[in-house]
Design an enzyme around this catalytic site. Structure first.
Site, PDB file in Angstrom:
ATOM      1  N   ASP A 108       0.812  -1.233   0.000  1.00  0.00           N
ATOM      2  CA  ASP A 108       0.000   0.000   0.000  1.00  0.00           C
ATOM      3  C   ASP A 108       0.837   1.271   0.000  1.00  0.00           C
ATOM      4  O   ASP A 108       0.432   2.295   0.551  1.00  0.00           O
ATOM      5  CB  ASP A 108      -0.964   0.029   1.207  1.00  0.00           C
ATOM      6  CG  ASP A 108      -1.890  -1.162   1.214  1.00  0.00           C
ATOM      7  OD1 ASP A 108      -2.269  -1.610   0.120  1.00  0.00           O
ATOM      8  OD2 ASP A 108      -2.220  -1.651   2.308  1.00  0.00           O
TER       9      ASP A 108
ATOM     10  N   LYS B 256       1.952   2.073  -5.104  1.00  0.00           N
ATOM     11  CA  LYS B 256       2.506   1.482  -6.335  1.00  0.00           C
ATOM     12  C   LYS B 256       1.589   1.731  -7.533  1.00  0.00           C
ATOM     13  O   LYS B 256       2.046   1.984  -8.639  1.00  0.00           O
ATOM     14  CB  LYS B 256       2.692  -0.044  -6.153  1.00  0.00           C
ATOM     15  CG  LYS B 256       3.659  -0.416  -5.054  1.00  0.00           C
ATOM     16  CD  LYS B 256       3.725  -1.906  -4.848  1.00  0.00           C
ATOM     17  CE  LYS B 256       2.457  -2.514  -4.297  1.00  0.00           C
ATOM     18  NZ  LYS B 256       2.113  -2.094  -2.928  1.00  0.00           N
TER      19      LYS B 256
ATOM     20  N   GLY C  59      -4.528  -4.230  -3.709  1.00  0.00           N
ATOM     21  CA  GLY C  59      -5.529  -3.195  -3.991  1.00  0.00           C
ATOM     22  C   GLY C  59      -4.765  -1.948  -4.366  1.00  0.00           C
ATOM     23  O   GLY C  59      -4.056  -1.387  -3.538  1.00  0.00           O
ATOM     24  N   HIS C  60      -4.839  -1.560  -5.620  1.00  0.00           N
ATOM     25  CA  HIS C  60      -4.073  -0.413  -6.104  1.00  0.00           C
ATOM     26  C   HIS C  60      -5.051   0.676  -6.527  1.00  0.00           C
ATOM     27  O   HIS C  60      -5.875   0.469  -7.412  1.00  0.00           O
ATOM     28  CB  HIS C  60      -3.163  -0.821  -7.267  1.00  0.00           C
ATOM     29  CG  HIS C  60      -2.159  -1.876  -6.899  1.00  0.00           C
ATOM     30  ND1 HIS C  60      -1.299  -2.449  -7.800  1.00  0.00           N
ATOM     31  CD2 HIS C  60      -1.869  -2.451  -5.709  1.00  0.00           C
ATOM     32  CE1 HIS C  60      -0.526  -3.329  -7.165  1.00  0.00           C
ATOM     33  NE2 HIS C  60      -0.873  -3.360  -5.903  1.00  0.00           N
TER      34      HIS C  60
ATOM     35  N   GLN D 275       2.005  -6.023  -3.195  1.00  0.00           N
ATOM     36  CA  GLN D 275       2.460  -6.178  -1.803  1.00  0.00           C
ATOM     37  C   GLN D 275       3.752  -5.384  -1.587  1.00  0.00           C
ATOM     38  O   GLN D 275       3.957  -4.378  -2.254  1.00  0.00           O
ATOM     39  CB  GLN D 275       2.641  -7.665  -1.436  1.00  0.00           C
ATOM     40  CG  GLN D 275       1.344  -8.420  -1.265  1.00  0.00           C
ATOM     41  CD  GLN D 275       0.712  -8.851  -2.573  1.00  0.00           C
ATOM     42  OE1 GLN D 275       1.349  -9.474  -3.392  1.00  0.00           O
ATOM     43  NE2 GLN D 275      -0.552  -8.535  -2.768  1.00  0.00           N
TER      44      GLN D 275
END
Ligand code: GDP
Ligand code: IMO
Ligand code: MG
Length: 443
Positions: free
Chosen positions: A9, A12, A36-37, A237
């Site tokens: 988080d 990225k 989750g991006h 990650q």
């Protein structure tokens, strides 16, 4: 290449979106929909779990590499969601060799966490660990298998067989938990999740829907590189969640470090020119496990609120703390980082003096400048801090280093100095334009 330098988080997605403009192809190489991006573009928010964050450039080849574990139902939902937001997803490519997350993987993930109870890892419960475990056991089912009814059925049967006893025990566990009034969410539809016929039909339908996107993504990378074009590798990650190098067992089940990109995308190491580590100006972690600089006081809550630190995938609050230079230097080393992108500097405005952890101290007096390899030391490590002046000005509108308050600039210099890598980009807000380029990439 973009990799997470902390516990995930770090931003990225945003950096991938920025760099994708200059790249000819983007590829994800590990992880799954535990990621989750988030990208904020012109005030609109896009959330990606599987699809590379470069997809917002119409037609740009964006691949899900062989190293990813893929939940096809989630992917189809993501494709439909993006189409609904008017995004052209025609550039999407899915490796035929990527492994599938099956319904029983979700079941086993939940069951594993429930079994651990208070000692749980705090996984995203997306079936990531069990899917990678099956891959390593050679019981995995791959994307290409969804295209052949006979093979799919045989492989599901083979994968289910050694798990039958576990499923029976789970059934007993579920009944007992229910009697004890414990929440059994995630275990309730047990029978449906291990039904060979229903699962085969479901995954054949997914295969049919995804077939237009299935490709040899390793070859696609090679073709792109062969014509001297640029491939951008998007990590998921973060280094401290790496299966080998992170705070095991409180890690994910893949390797988010740069070296894994060669395996997970199918390219050689000489093809990687630049590795950018993405780090927040402070630290966060979601899920359980050691976090030496965690702030459990009001200041931690302030960072959590100012940073909007809520997990994109699970909605859990992220634990917050000061920047940990011991862990960051470790990440620089492990990834062969050529530059850092430092995000969320804006969040530190108004929090008072800033602290940075420069080394750890063990209760027995031993001092660690480098990240300790012994797990028990990491668990009991006390951070030693250096305090530097903070800044009160909001910096969301700054677009050059000169516009930043002196204390913010000094903080950036300190990070570059102590890690030995330049800060190439600074994030001053979630928006696409809220960045300061200090060293544009050579692409
Ligand atoms: P990822 O998993 O590494 O892609 O990061 P996430 O998207 O899960 O979390 C990063 C969050 O920070 C997202 O909500 C981004 O919109 C946001 N973000 C990224 N860069 C910045 C920044 O420089 N400042 C602020 N305030 N938010 C940012
Ligand atoms: P992105 O790509 C932050 C964490 C989980 C848990 C551990 C294992 O958005 O940075 P898993 O479901 O992978 O078996 O969970 O890893 N985790 C993440 N934390 N960001 C992520 O992805 C994460 N993906 C997994 O919270 O602690
Ligand atoms: Mg995330």
């Amino acid at each position: 290449m973009i990799v997470g330098a902390q516990w995930g988080d770090e931003g990225k997605g945003k950096v991938t979106d920025l760099l994708a403009e200059r790249a000819d192809m983007v590829i994800r190489f590990q992880g799954g929909n535990n990621a989750g991006h988030t990208i904020v573009r012109d005030g609109e928010t896009f959330k990606f779990h599987l699809i590379p964050s470069g997809i917002l450039y119409p037609g740009k080849p964006c691949a899900i590499g062989n190293g990813v574990v893929l939940d096809p139902g989630v992917l189809i939902g993501e494709i439909e969601g993006l189409k609904g937001q008017g995004v052209d997803v025609s550039g999407l490519k899915i490796s035929a060799n990527a492994h599938l997350i099956m319904p029983y993987h979700l079941l086993l993930d939940t069951a594993g966490e429930l079994r651990l109870g208070k000692l749980e890892i705090g996984t995203t419960r997306r079936g990531i660990g069990p899917a990678y475990a099956d891959k390593a056991s050679r019981l995995g089912i791959r994307v290409q298998d969804m295209l052949d009814p006979k093979i799919l059925r045989q492989k599901i049967m083979a994968a289910l067989e050694p798990k039958r006893q576990i499923f029976q025990e789970l059934e007993v566990q579920r009944k007992r938990m229910r009697d004890e009034g414990v929440d059994t969410a995630g275990l309730d539809d047990l029978d449906a999740r291990v039904d060979l016929h229903a699962m085969t039909e479901e995954y054949l339908t997914y295969g049919h829907q995804l077939e237009p996107y299935i490709a040899d993504t390793s070859r696609l990378c090679w073709e792109t590189l062969d014509r001297n074009a640029t491939v951008l590798f998007e990590g998921a990650q973060g280094t401290m969640l790496d299966l080998d190098h992170g705070t095991y067992p409180f890690v994910t089940s893949s390797n988010p470090v740069a070296g894994a990109a060669c395996v997970g995308a199918g390219v050689g190491p000489k093809d990687i020119d630049e590795v950018w580590g993405i780090a927040k100006a402070y630290s966060t972690r979601v899920g359980a496990g050691p976090f030496p600089t965690e702030l459990t006081d009001d200041l931690g809550e302030l960072l959590q609120q100012r940073g909007g630190e809520v997990g994109t995938t699970t909605g859990r609050s992220r634990r917050c703390g000061w920047l940990d230079l011991v862990a960051l230097r470790y990440a620089v080393r492990l990834n062969g980082m050529t530059a850092l992108a430092l995000t969320k500097l804006d969040v530190l405005a108004g929090v008072g003096p800033i602290k940075v952890c420069t080394r750890y101290r063990h209760p027995d007096g031993a001092v660690f400048d480098d990240f300790p390899y012994h797990q028990s030391i990491i668990h009991s490590a006390e951070p030693e801090y250096e305090e530097v002046p903070g800044f009160d000005e909001e910096i969301g509108e700054c677009r050059s280093l000169e516009e930043l308050p002196l204390a913010a600039r000094d903080y950036l210099d300190l990070i570059a100095d102590r890690t030995g890598v330049p800060v190439a980009l600074v994030g001053v807000g979630p928006g696409r334009d809220q960045i300061i380029w200090t060293r544009p990439p050579a692409i």
